[in-house]
Write an enzyme that holds these catalytic residues in place. Structure first.
Site, PDB file in Angstrom:
ATOM      1  N   ASN A  10       0.863  -1.184   0.000  1.00  0.00           N
ATOM      2  CA  ASN A  10       0.000   0.000   0.000  1.00  0.00           C
ATOM      3  C   ASN A  10       0.901   1.236   0.000  1.00  0.00           C
ATOM      4  O   ASN A  10       1.475   1.583   1.020  1.00  0.00           O
ATOM      5  CB  ASN A  10      -0.903  -0.009   1.246  1.00  0.00           C
ATOM      6  N   LYS A  12       0.104   4.321  -0.323  1.00  0.00           N
ATOM      7  CA  LYS A  12      -0.502   5.557   0.197  1.00  0.00           C
ATOM      8  C   LYS A  12      -0.233   6.701  -0.794  1.00  0.00           C
ATOM      9  O   LYS A  12      -0.230   6.464  -1.998  1.00  0.00           O
ATOM     10  CB  LYS A  12       0.032   5.875   1.604  1.00  0.00           C
ATOM     11  N   HIS A  96      -9.449   1.732   4.463  1.00  0.00           N
ATOM     12  CA  HIS A  96      -8.193   1.822   5.213  1.00  0.00           C
ATOM     13  C   HIS A  96      -8.424   2.761   6.407  1.00  0.00           C
ATOM     14  O   HIS A  96      -9.180   3.732   6.297  1.00  0.00           O
ATOM     15  CB  HIS A  96      -7.079   2.360   4.304  1.00  0.00           C
ATOM     16  N   GLU A  98      -6.772   5.066   7.571  1.00  0.00           N
ATOM     17  CA  GLU A  98      -6.479   6.481   7.291  1.00  0.00           C
ATOM     18  C   GLU A  98      -7.667   7.143   6.593  1.00  0.00           C
ATOM     19  O   GLU A  98      -7.958   8.324   6.814  1.00  0.00           O
ATOM     20  CB  GLU A  98      -5.199   6.589   6.437  1.00  0.00           C
ATOM     21  N   GLU A 168      -5.900  -4.864  10.281  1.00  0.00           N
ATOM     22  CA  GLU A 168      -4.830  -3.893  10.526  1.00  0.00           C
ATOM     23  C   GLU A 168      -5.078  -3.177  11.849  1.00  0.00           C
ATOM     24  O   GLU A 168      -5.848  -2.200  11.888  1.00  0.00           O
ATOM     25  CB  GLU A 168      -4.792  -2.857   9.407  1.00  0.00           C
ATOM     26  N   GLY A 174       2.223   2.046  10.587  1.00  0.00           N
ATOM     27  CA  GLY A 174       3.194   3.133  10.455  1.00  0.00           C
ATOM     28  C   GLY A 174       3.889   3.505  11.751  1.00  0.00           C
ATOM     29  O   GLY A 174       4.523   4.554  11.832  1.00  0.00           O
ATOM     30  N   SER A 213       3.078  -2.538  10.166  1.00  0.00           N
ATOM     31  CA  SER A 213       4.540  -2.620  10.321  1.00  0.00           C
ATOM     32  C   SER A 213       5.094  -4.000   9.986  1.00  0.00           C
ATOM     33  O   SER A 213       6.034  -4.476  10.627  1.00  0.00           O
ATOM     34  CB  SER A 213       4.966  -2.176  11.730  1.00  0.00           C
TER      35      SER A 213
HETATM   36  C1  PEP Z   1      -0.806   0.173   5.796  1.00  0.00           C
HETATM   37  O1  PEP Z   1      -0.667   1.263   5.276  1.00  0.00           O
HETATM   38  O2  PEP Z   1      -1.816  -0.495   5.536  1.00  0.00           O
HETATM   39  C2  PEP Z   1       0.242  -0.337   6.688  1.00  0.00           C
HETATM   40  C3  PEP Z   1       0.084  -1.496   7.256  1.00  0.00           C
HETATM   41  O3  PEP Z   1       1.336   0.476   6.876  1.00  0.00           O
HETATM   42  P1  PEP Z   1       2.728   0.052   7.582  1.00  0.00           P
HETATM   43  O4  PEP Z   1       3.150  -1.264   6.983  1.00  0.00           O
HETATM   44  O5  PEP Z   1       3.668   1.154   7.256  1.00  0.00           O
HETATM   45  O6  PEP Z   1       2.446  -0.096   9.046  1.00  0.00           O
END
Ligand code: PEP
Length: 251
Positions: A10, A12, A96, A98, A168, A174, A213
């Site tokens: 992803n 972003k 997501h 975000e 998630e 992040g 992460s």
């Molecule tokens: C994400 O954006 O869905 C995500 C899991 O980000 P990260 O791997 O940076 O935690």
């Protein structure tokens, strides 16, 4: 039943068309031999066409990061499932955290988006997950139950297995914090059990991804979990070598 793992990056709001082209030239040889793993890139709208062209005939699938639920209409700035399908996009990330947090995405809208995606033969990756406060308050299951049951409410039982759900935990996105294998397994299994309440057969088909992460150093133990069928990867997907290493861990 064996489910083919999906490793989806992803991006972003990262990567211009030129940067996306550079990335894909690095990734394609890196994942060429990765058998039995689906690889996806969830890219900004502006890079979709270039990625579709450069990945044609490869194992890499291209996903959008959002779409509107309506077929067309007065929704300035939005893009429909049909518009994405016309580009030959494979699917779309929906809900997501975000987007839920910064753009007010609701479970009711997501229920419409998931069916709109399926109707256009796009694969929806529906994101769910609890905040730190919800986990600490013992409300993880309640949150997942709401997001999964409402997000899938309009999907016919026989199509449930066509949806991908990404678990998630918001506190792990992040932040560099990763769910422990026990936490990830518990939540991914719970997500599958919610789908099994509607169809045990479709729950066995359904792919549940872990996101938060994930990186080359922790991917193998997460991807080995019985109910984790892949990963949705943010930061570590921006570099082809690091995404390639996670694909290797899934194979
Ligand atoms: C994400 O954006 O869905 C995500 C899991 O980000 P990260 O791997 O940076 O935690």
């Amino acid at each position: 039943m064996s489910r083919t793992p999906l490793i989806a990056g992803n991006w972003k709001m990262h990567k211009t068309v030129e940067e996306a082209e550079d990335f894909i030239q690095g990734l394609l040889p890196r994942v060429y031999a990765a058998d039995g793993v689906d690889v996806g890139l969830c890219a900004p709208f502006t890079a979709l066409t270039a990625l579709i062209d450069s990945t044609r005939g490869s194992r890499v699938e291209v996903y959008a990061q959002n779409m509107h639920q309506a077929e067309s209409g007065a929704f300035t700035g939005e893009i429909s499932a049909g518009m994405l399908a016309e580009l030959e996009v494979h699917g779309a990330v929906l809900g997501h955290s975000e987007r839920r947090e910064h753009f007010g995405e609701t479970d009711a809208a997501l229920a419409e988006k998931v069916v709109a995606a399926l109707g256009a033969e796009l694969r929806p990756i529906l994101c769910v997950g609890e905040s730190q406060a919800e986990r600490e308050g013992g409300r993880m299951e309640e949150k997942l139950r709401t997001q999964v049951t409402e997000g899938l409410a309009k999907v016919p039982d026989e199509q449930l297995g066509d949806v991908v759900i990404a678990y998630e935990p918001i506190w792990a996105i992040g932040t560099g914090l990763t769910a422990s294998p026990e936490q990830a397994q518990e939540a991914c299994a719970y997500v599958r059990s919610l789908v099994a309440e509607r169809s045990a057969e479709q729950a066995e088909r359904l792919r549940v991804l872990y996101g938060g992460s994930m990186k080359p150093e922790n991917a193998a133990e997460l991807l080995a979990l019985p109910d984790c069928d892949g990963g949705l990867i943010g930061g570590a997907s921006l570099d082809p070598e690091s995404l390639g290493a996670i694909v290797d861990a899934a194979g």
